[in-house]
Design an enzyme around this catalytic site. Structure first.
Site, PDB file in Angstrom:
ATOM      1  N   TYR A 145       0.867  -1.193   0.000  1.00  0.00           N
ATOM      2  CA  TYR A 145       0.000   0.000   0.000  1.00  0.00           C
ATOM      3  C   TYR A 145       0.887   1.220   0.000  1.00  0.00           C
ATOM      4  CZ  TYR A 145      -3.528   3.387   1.532  1.00  0.00           C
ATOM      5  OH  TYR A 145      -4.376   4.477   1.623  1.00  0.00           O
ATOM      6  N   ASP A 240       9.153   2.849   0.107  1.00  0.00           N
ATOM      7  CA  ASP A 240       8.094   3.517   0.847  1.00  0.00           C
ATOM      8  C   ASP A 240       8.250   3.103   2.315  1.00  0.00           C
ATOM      9  OD1 ASP A 240       5.847   4.471   2.025  1.00  0.00           O
ATOM     10  OD2 ASP A 240       4.457   3.713   0.507  1.00  0.00           O
ATOM     11  N   LYS A 268       3.818   9.111   9.127  1.00  0.00           N
ATOM     12  CA  LYS A 268       3.628   8.528  10.462  1.00  0.00           C
ATOM     13  C   LYS A 268       4.613   9.070  11.508  1.00  0.00           C
ATOM     14  CE  LYS A 268       1.208   4.663   8.426  1.00  0.00           C
ATOM     15  NZ  LYS A 268      -0.160   4.443   8.733  1.00  0.00           N
TER      16      LYS A 268
HETATM   17  N1  PLP Z   1       2.660   4.190   2.369  1.00  0.00           N
HETATM   18  C1  PLP Z   1       2.538   3.268   3.323  1.00  0.00           C
HETATM   19  C2  PLP Z   1       3.544   2.155   3.395  1.00  0.00           C
HETATM   20  C3  PLP Z   1       1.514   3.350   4.258  1.00  0.00           C
HETATM   21  O1  PLP Z   1       1.392   2.408   5.202  1.00  0.00           O
HETATM   22  C4  PLP Z   1       0.605   4.428   4.179  1.00  0.00           C
HETATM   23  C5  PLP Z   1      -0.509   4.544   5.132  1.00  0.00           C
HETATM   24  O2  PLP Z   1      -0.796   3.688   5.904  1.00  0.00           O
HETATM   25  C6  PLP Z   1       0.775   5.376   3.165  1.00  0.00           C
HETATM   26  C7  PLP Z   1       1.813   5.233   2.271  1.00  0.00           C
HETATM   27  C8  PLP Z   1      -0.157   6.542   3.064  1.00  0.00           C
HETATM   28  O3  PLP Z   1       0.079   7.427   4.105  1.00  0.00           O
HETATM   29  P1  PLP Z   1      -1.090   8.421   4.586  1.00  0.00           P
HETATM   30  O4  PLP Z   1      -2.155   7.561   5.182  1.00  0.00           O
HETATM   31  O5  PLP Z   1      -0.402   9.338   5.553  1.00  0.00           O
HETATM   32  O6  PLP Z   1      -1.548   9.149   3.367  1.00  0.00           O
END
Ligand code: PLP
Length: 431
Positions: A145, A240, A268
Site C-alpha cells: 500500500y 516507501d 507517520k
Molecule cells: N505508504 C505506506 C507504506 C503506508 O502504510 C501508508 C498509510 O498507511 C501510506 C503510504 C499513506 O500514508 P497516509 O495515510 O499518511 O496518506
C-alpha cells in the site's frame, strides 16, 4: 466492558454526516462487525472511549505513536509551538532541523521535501522519478500500500484489501495501466519484466517491510535484487518507509536490510502524530524539484510547525537506540507468550514480528512472504478474535490484514495481560 451505547449513538449520527461515518474506511469496523469506539482521550498505551471503557491500544494511530499516546515531551513541544503560531507558510527552524535530522540518519539522503501525508509523499516521489528518468511506468508489488493516489490503488493493501477492493473505482484505465504489478519475493518475473520493458520503468516502488497486507517480511536478497535490476536498467528504487521509517531502526528498513534506495518516502513517526510526510533522496534527484527544477510539488501546510516539532521530539527520543532495545524486548515477550498459548491451545495462529511491528497470521503455515500466500478465510476467525480482545480491553486493528504496533509506553505487564486476553479470545475464535 461497559455497554458502548454512546459510541453506537455517535456512530449512527456520524453515518448521517460522513460516508460510512468515518474519515478513513477501515475505521468503520466493516470487516469485524460492531460499532467503532468513539475515543475520548488517549494516554501512554491506553485509549479511553466515550462510554468509560479503557483499552490497551495496539493500533497506536496506525503507527506514528512509537513513544505512546500524549507523550509528555511531544505534547509540550506542540503546545509551546502552538502558542508561537500553528502555521507560517514560510521557512522556519524546526523544519530545517527535522530535514537535517532525516538527512543524518537515512542512508544516502541529501535533501528532504516535506508533505502533509504519506500519500502525497509517494505521489510526488513518483512524479519526480518519472521526471528524472523521462519514463512513465512504475513497478509495484501486490499487497503493498502506498497511499490512495490514483496509480497506487492497483493491487493495493491496507483498507483496500480489507474491503476486498484492491483497486478503486474512478482510477482511469490509462493511469492504472502505467502501474505494472508483480508478486513479492520472486525475482524471476521481475527480471523478465525489466529485461522486456525496463526502458519504460521510472521506478520500482516497494514497502521494504510490507506491512499493509499482513506483515510480509522480505528476504534482504529480494530487496537487493530490486536494487540491482533497477540500476542495470536505469530505473530508480523508491522505498516507501511510511511505516518502517524510524520504526524498525533510525535509518528504517534501508538500515535494517542494508539496501539503499534512490528515493524514500516517510510519514507517520516523522510527524510524531501530527499530519506529516516527506520524500527524500540524493541532491541530484531532489534538486529537480521546483523551485530549482521543473518538477512541481507544493503544499500550504507542508513543513507545518506543529508536525515538525512533534517529529523532532519523537525522533530525538529515538537517538540513543534505547527505545529500540526496549521495544525489541517487549516484542520478544509477546512473541514468546503467543507461541506458548498457541502451543497449549493448538490454535492455527502465528505471530509474525519485526521489532515493534507484529501481525497475527491466522494460519499454522510458515509466515507468508507474498499476499497470495495468505489463506482465504482468515478474516472470519480474526473478526471473532478481534471482538474477543476488544470485549476484554485490548484494542487491535479492525482488520485481519493490518499490523499491530508496540510503543515505548507499553510495559511488560501490559504484554502479559494482552497475552492472557489473546488466549481467551483465541478460544472464542476457534470454539
Ligand atoms: N505508504 C505506506 C507504506 C503506508 O502504510 C501508508 C498509510 O498507511 C501510506 C503510504 C499513506 O500514508 P497516509 O495515510 O499518511 O496518506
Amino acid at each position: 466492558m461497559r455497554d458502548p451505547a454512546t459510541s453506537q449513538e455517535l456512530f449512527a449520527r456520524a453515518r448521517d454526516a460522513m460516508p460510512g461515518g468515518v474519515s478513513s474506511p477501515v475505521r468503520a469496523f466493516g470487516a469485524v462487525g460492531g460499532s467503532p469506539l468513539f475515543v475520548q482521550r488517549a494516554e501512554g498505551a491506553r485509549i479511553y472511549d466515550v462510554d468509560g471503557n479503557d483499552f490497551l491500544d495496539y493500533v497506536m494511530s496506525w503507527g506514528p505513536l512509537i513513544l505512546g499516546h500524549a507523550h509528555a515531551a511531544t505534547v509540550a513541544a506542540i503546545a509551546e509551538q502552538a502558542s508561537r503560531g500553528t502555521s507560517f507558510g514560510a521557512p522556519h527552524l524546526a523544519e530545517l532541523e527535522l530535514a537535517e535530522t532525516v538527512r543524518g540518519v537515512y542512508p544516502g539522503v541529501e535533501r528532504v521535501r516535506f508533505t502533509s501525508s504519506g500519500t502525497e509523499a509517494v505521489q510526488s516521489a513518483v512524479r519526480l522519478a518519472r521526471a528524472a528518468t523521462g519514463r512513465s511506468h512504475i513497478v509495484k508489488f501486490e499487497g503493498c500500500y502506498h497511499g490512495h493516489g490514483d496509480g497506487m490503488l492497483v493491487a493495493a493493501g491496507s483498507g483496500a484489501i480489507t474491503l476486498g477492493q484492491p483497486s478503486s473505482a474512478g482510477v482511469p484505465a490509462d493511469i492504472a495501466g502505467l502501474t505494472l504489478v508483480l508478486g513479492l519475493d520472486d525475482v524471476t518475473p521481475l527480471r523478465a519484466l525489466m529485461r522486456g520493458r525496463g526502458g519504460e520503468v521510472a521506478a520500482i516502488v516497494v514497502e521494504p517491510m510490507p506491512a499493509n497486507n499482513g506483515l510480509l517480511l522480505q528476504r534482504p536478497e529480494f530487496l537487493q535484487a530490486i536494487r540491482e535490476l533497477a540500476t542495470d536498467h536505469g530505473a530508480l528504487v523508491l522505498f516507501d518507509e511510511v511505516i518502517s521509517g524510524f520504526r524498525v531502526a533510525r535509518g528504517g528498513a534501508a538500515e535494517l536490510y542494508g539496501v539503499e534506495p534512490d528515493l524514500v518516502t516517510f510519514g507517520k513517526i516523522l510527524g510524531g502524530g501530527v499530519p506529516c510526510g516527506a520524500f527524500a533522496g540524493r541532491s541530484e534527484l531532489m534538486e529537480q524539484l521546483a523551485p530549482n527544477g521543473p518538477t512541481y510539488h507544493a503544499g500550504t501546510l507542508s513543513g507545518n510547525p506543529l508536525a515538525m516539532v512533534a517529529g523532532l521530539e519523537t525522533i530525538r527520543a529515538l537517538a540513543d537506540g534505547r527505545v529500540y532495545g526496549e521495544l525489541e524486548e517487549l516484542g520478544a515477550r509477546m512473541e514468546e507468550g503467543v507461541a506458548r498459548i498457541v502451543r497449549d491451545g493448538g490454535f492455527p495462529v502465528r505471530l509474525v514480528r519485526e521489532g515493534s511491528v507484529f501481525w497475527l497470521s491466522f494460519s499454522a503455515d510458515q509466515p507468508p512472504r507474498r499476499a497470495d500466500q495468505i489463506p482465504e478465510g482468515a478474516a472470519e476467525p480474526y473478526a471473532k478474535f478481534f471482538r474477543g480482545c476488544l470485549s476484554r480491553g485490548v484494542c487491535l486493528a479492525p482488520s485481519a490484514f493490518e499490523v499491530g504496533f508496540l510503543s515505548a509506553a507499553h510495559r511488560p505487564a501490559d504484554i502479559d495481560e494482552t497475552v492472557d486476553v489473546f488466549a481467551a479470545a483465541l478460544r472464542d475464535a476457534f470454539a
